[in-house]
Design a protein around this motif. Structure first.
Motif, PDB file in Angstrom:
ATOM      1  N   VAL A 152       0.785  -1.180   0.153  1.00 10.53           N
ATOM      2  CA  VAL A 152       0.153  -0.077   0.113  1.00 10.53           C
ATOM      3  C   VAL A 152       0.886   1.164  -0.022  1.00 10.53           C
ATOM      4  O   VAL A 152       1.672   1.364   0.920  1.00 10.53           O
ATOM      5  CB  VAL A 152      -0.910   0.113   1.273  1.00 10.53           C
ATOM      6  CG1 VAL A 152      -1.863   1.379   1.166  1.00 10.53           C
ATOM      7  CG2 VAL A 152      -1.923  -1.304   1.293  1.00 10.53           C
ATOM      8  N   TYR A 153       0.797   1.853  -0.975  1.00 11.11           N
ATOM      9  CA  TYR A 153       1.638   3.238  -1.104  1.00 11.11           C
ATOM     10  C   TYR A 153       0.654   4.515  -1.542  1.00 11.11           C
ATOM     11  O   TYR A 153      -0.088   4.433  -2.217  1.00 11.11           O
ATOM     12  CB  TYR A 153       2.541   2.977  -2.404  1.00 11.11           C
ATOM     13  CG  TYR A 153       3.303   4.288  -2.732  1.00 11.11           C
ATOM     14  CD1 TYR A 153       4.181   4.759  -1.956  1.00 11.11           C
ATOM     15  CD2 TYR A 153       3.181   4.760  -4.162  1.00 11.11           C
ATOM     16  CE1 TYR A 153       5.028   6.070  -2.186  1.00 11.11           C
ATOM     17  CE2 TYR A 153       3.845   5.921  -4.349  1.00 11.11           C
ATOM     18  CZ  TYR A 153       4.677   6.439  -3.525  1.00 11.11           C
ATOM     19  OH  TYR A 153       5.477   7.840  -3.654  1.00 11.11           O
ATOM     20  N   HIS A 154       1.056   5.604  -0.426  1.00 11.88           N
ATOM     21  CA  HIS A 154       0.391   6.822  -0.700  1.00 11.88           C
ATOM     22  C   HIS A 154       1.199   7.625  -1.333  1.00 11.88           C
ATOM     23  O   HIS A 154       2.211   7.980  -0.897  1.00 11.88           O
ATOM     24  CB  HIS A 154       0.199   7.451   0.592  1.00 11.88           C
ATOM     25  CG  HIS A 154      -0.990   6.724   1.373  1.00 11.88           C
ATOM     26  ND1 HIS A 154      -2.364   7.229   1.637  1.00 11.88           N
ATOM     27  CD2 HIS A 154      -1.263   5.347   2.028  1.00 11.88           C
ATOM     28  CE1 HIS A 154      -3.058   6.459   1.963  1.00 11.88           C
ATOM     29  NE2 HIS A 154      -2.665   5.256   2.407  1.00 11.88           N
ATOM     30  N   SER A 155       0.805   8.195  -2.710  1.00 13.66           N
ATOM     31  CA  SER A 155       1.385   8.818  -3.405  1.00 13.66           C
ATOM     32  C   SER A 155       1.851  10.261  -2.823  1.00 13.66           C
ATOM     33  O   SER A 155       1.238  10.747  -1.959  1.00 13.66           O
ATOM     34  CB  SER A 155       0.629   9.184  -4.843  1.00 13.66           C
ATOM     35  OG  SER A 155      -0.561  10.034  -4.597  1.00 13.66           O
ATOM     36  N   GLN A 156       2.967  10.905  -3.160  1.00 17.91           N
ATOM     37  CA  GLN A 156       3.616  11.915  -2.591  1.00 17.91           C
ATOM     38  C   GLN A 156       4.060  11.919  -1.206  1.00 17.91           C
ATOM     39  O   GLN A 156       4.338  12.762  -0.272  1.00 17.91           O
ATOM     40  CB  GLN A 156       2.672  13.163  -2.666  1.00 17.91           C
ATOM     41  CG  GLN A 156       2.170  13.367  -4.006  1.00 17.91           C
ATOM     42  CD  GLN A 156       3.069  13.891  -5.096  1.00 17.91           C
ATOM     43  OE1 GLN A 156       4.186  14.660  -4.396  1.00 17.91           O
ATOM     44  NE2 GLN A 156       2.981  13.576  -6.459  1.00 17.91           N
ATOM     45  N   THR A 157       4.163  10.753  -0.931  1.00 13.74           N
ATOM     46  CA  THR A 157       4.444  10.459   0.645  1.00 13.74           C
ATOM     47  C   THR A 157       5.923   9.303   0.598  1.00 13.74           C
ATOM     48  O   THR A 157       5.912   8.386  -0.529  1.00 13.74           O
ATOM     49  CB  THR A 157       3.682   9.870   1.573  1.00 13.74           C
ATOM     50  OG1 THR A 157       3.429   8.445   1.342  1.00 13.74           O
ATOM     51  CG2 THR A 157       2.470  10.694   1.561  1.00 13.74           C
ATOM     52  N   PRO A 158       6.630   9.239   1.456  1.00 10.18           N
ATOM     53  CA  PRO A 158       7.909   8.436   1.528  1.00 10.18           C
ATOM     54  C   PRO A 158       7.655   6.939   2.030  1.00 10.18           C
ATOM     55  O   PRO A 158       8.531   6.285   2.253  1.00 10.18           O
ATOM     56  CB  PRO A 158       9.071   9.093   2.334  1.00 10.18           C
ATOM     57  CG  PRO A 158       8.481   9.909   3.182  1.00 10.18           C
ATOM     58  CD  PRO A 158       6.968  10.163   2.697  1.00 10.18           C
ATOM     59  N   TYR A 159       6.272   6.797   2.598  1.00 12.54           N
ATOM     60  CA  TYR A 159       5.902   5.735   3.347  1.00 12.54           C
ATOM     61  C   TYR A 159       5.332   4.621   2.560  1.00 12.54           C
ATOM     62  O   TYR A 159       4.383   4.930   1.480  1.00 12.54           O
ATOM     63  CB  TYR A 159       5.145   6.054   4.368  1.00 12.54           C
ATOM     64  CG  TYR A 159       5.844   6.971   5.351  1.00 12.54           C
ATOM     65  CD1 TYR A 159       6.705   6.641   6.408  1.00 12.54           C
ATOM     66  CD2 TYR A 159       5.542   8.394   5.424  1.00 12.54           C
ATOM     67  CE1 TYR A 159       7.377   7.554   7.018  1.00 12.54           C
ATOM     68  CE2 TYR A 159       6.113   9.164   6.262  1.00 12.54           C
ATOM     69  CZ  TYR A 159       7.261   8.873   7.127  1.00 12.54           C
ATOM     70  OH  TYR A 159       7.808   9.658   7.806  1.00 12.54           O
ATOM     71  N   VAL A 160       5.593   3.169   2.671  1.00 10.53           N
ATOM     72  CA  VAL A 160       5.141   2.061   1.810  1.00 10.53           C
ATOM     73  C   VAL A 160       4.685   1.091   3.115  1.00 10.53           C
ATOM     74  O   VAL A 160       5.416   1.037   4.019  1.00 10.53           O
ATOM     75  CB  VAL A 160       5.989   1.658   1.222  1.00 10.53           C
ATOM     76  CG1 VAL A 160       5.535   0.286   0.238  1.00 10.53           C
ATOM     77  CG2 VAL A 160       6.389   2.604   0.048  1.00 10.53           C
ATOM     78  N   PHE A 161       3.458   0.563   3.019  1.00 10.22           N
ATOM     79  CA  PHE A 161       2.886  -0.536   3.945  1.00 10.22           C
ATOM     80  C   PHE A 161       3.041  -1.802   3.361  1.00 10.22           C
ATOM     81  O   PHE A 161       2.373  -1.900   2.221  1.00 10.22           O
ATOM     82  CB  PHE A 161       1.582  -0.168   4.393  1.00 10.22           C
ATOM     83  CG  PHE A 161       1.553   1.166   5.019  1.00 10.22           C
ATOM     84  CD1 PHE A 161       1.905   1.566   6.343  1.00 10.22           C
ATOM     85  CD2 PHE A 161       1.469   2.420   4.111  1.00 10.22           C
ATOM     86  CE1 PHE A 161       1.817   2.752   6.891  1.00 10.22           C
ATOM     87  CE2 PHE A 161       1.310   3.612   4.698  1.00 10.22           C
ATOM     88  CZ  PHE A 161       1.690   3.764   6.007  1.00 10.22           C
TER      89      PHE A 161
END
Length: 346
Positions: A152-161
């Motif tokens: 799960v990747y939120h665009s414009q953020t450096p965080y990936v789950f």
């Protein structure tokens, strides 16, 4: 339709609670509303799954369509998987326009250049979350659809789950594809895990804020009945101590529910303090250790320590800083003493 696809769709439908099958199939959108009207959703699930498979055969479903249904199921029942947070880094601070088409193209290209037999499926959600499902194969084996990895990747953020498959050897390939597709240059595990994906998001996106307002209740309800013969000074002291613990706990944790975190890890580096005349330490090397915490609900467990009398109030910052240190991989170094009161992140 291939027999393996039919069997996978059947098994996916069987996982869904019967009262929710129609709703999930509507979200899927592969079958028309007219087709869904022909299905008897009040019969046993095995019969429902057979009817759904028959309709999918009429529409010539393939594994990609079947994988989308699996994503919808995992999106709704995301707590059935264990999620780990990863943080990516750029070489600079420049912001780039995010192109979802370019992201998908780069992700597929990178992954398939390393492994041909792989099924990659994307689904976008309204909160800017891109759900990626990867089913892994081998040079001479088709992808195993029953043990996929989820990202799960939120665009414009450096965080990936990431919820990895049992084939952990494929995790480096997955991470490489992510940093290439999102134009980052490095990715690291944050040692932050939980079945609650939303709680992890609350922590890293700072949607969860601890309460630092001073609050001292005038009366603590509950507790044992005070004996008439008790010394009034002891009673007053006990009441004041309970109020002090309650106030300090409120200042640290606030009054609302805590994000559901199940695992946290610290890497500590501490310098011992001792009298030079005692000669306890000949070398001035730091003491290093690894501290791991795990619980079905870690933050609520920490919150209950002081009121239960299992720890002094206020709790050590080593414990209460967990949500605030999430962006620093939970790796905390302290060089002032064995039991520090402040932190210096690496």
């Amino acid at each position: 339709m291939d027999d393996t696809v039919a069997e996978y769709i059947r098994r996916t439908v069987l996982k869904i609670p019967r009262d929710e099958i129609k709703m999930m199939l509507q979200k899927w959108g592969f079958l028309s509303e007219a087709q869904l009207q022909t299905v008897n959703f009040h019969q046993i699930k095995d019969n429902i799954s057979q009817e759904v498979v028959q309709l999918c055969e009429e529409n010539s479903a393939d594994i990609k369509q079947a994988a989308v249904l699996d994503i919808i199921y995992n999106h709704i029942y995301q707590n059935k998987r264990m999620w780990t947070v990863y943080q990516m880094k750029k070489s600079g601070e420049e912001l780039e326009y995010f192109d979802i088409t370019d992201f998908k193209k780069k992700f597929k290209g990178r992954l398939r250049s390393a492994l041909k037999n792989v099924t990659i499926t994307f689904k976008e959600y309204e909160d800017n979350a891109i759900w990626i499902r990867v089913a892994w194969g081998a040079p001479n084996k088709k992808p195993n659809q029953y043990k996929p990895s989820y990202v799960v990747y939120h665009s414009q953020t450096p965080y990936v789950f990431i919820s990895p498959s049992v084939l952990k050897s494929n995790l480096p390939l997955l991470c490489q594809a992510l940093i290439v597709a999102s134009n980052y240059h490095d990715i690291r595990e944050m040692e932050l895990r939980s079945h609650s994906l939303n709680s992890l998001k609350d922590i890293v996106f700072k949607r969860y804020s601890q309460n630092f307002q001073t609050y001292c209740p005038k009366h603590m309800q509950g507790g044992n009945v005070e004996p008439e013969s008790a010394d009034i000074r002891i009673v007053q002291e006990n009441r004041s101590e309970k109020e002090r613990i309650h106030r300090l706990n409120w200042e640290v944790f606030g009054g609302g529910p805590q994000p559901k975190l199940e695992y946290a890890q610290y890497k500590l580096e501490t310098m011992f303090k001792s009298d030079p005349k005692m000669g306890v330490l000949d070398k001035k090397e730091p003491f290093r250790c690894l501290v791991k915490f795990s619980s079905p609900h870690l933050l609520e467990s920490l919150k209950s320590l002081a009121p239960a009398g299992m720890a002094d109030a206020p709790l050590s910052p080593l414990l209460t800083c967990i949500p605030h240190k999430a962006r620093n991989y939970f790796k905390i170094r302290e060089k002032k003493g064995i039991f520090p009161e402040s932190f210096v992140s690496p």
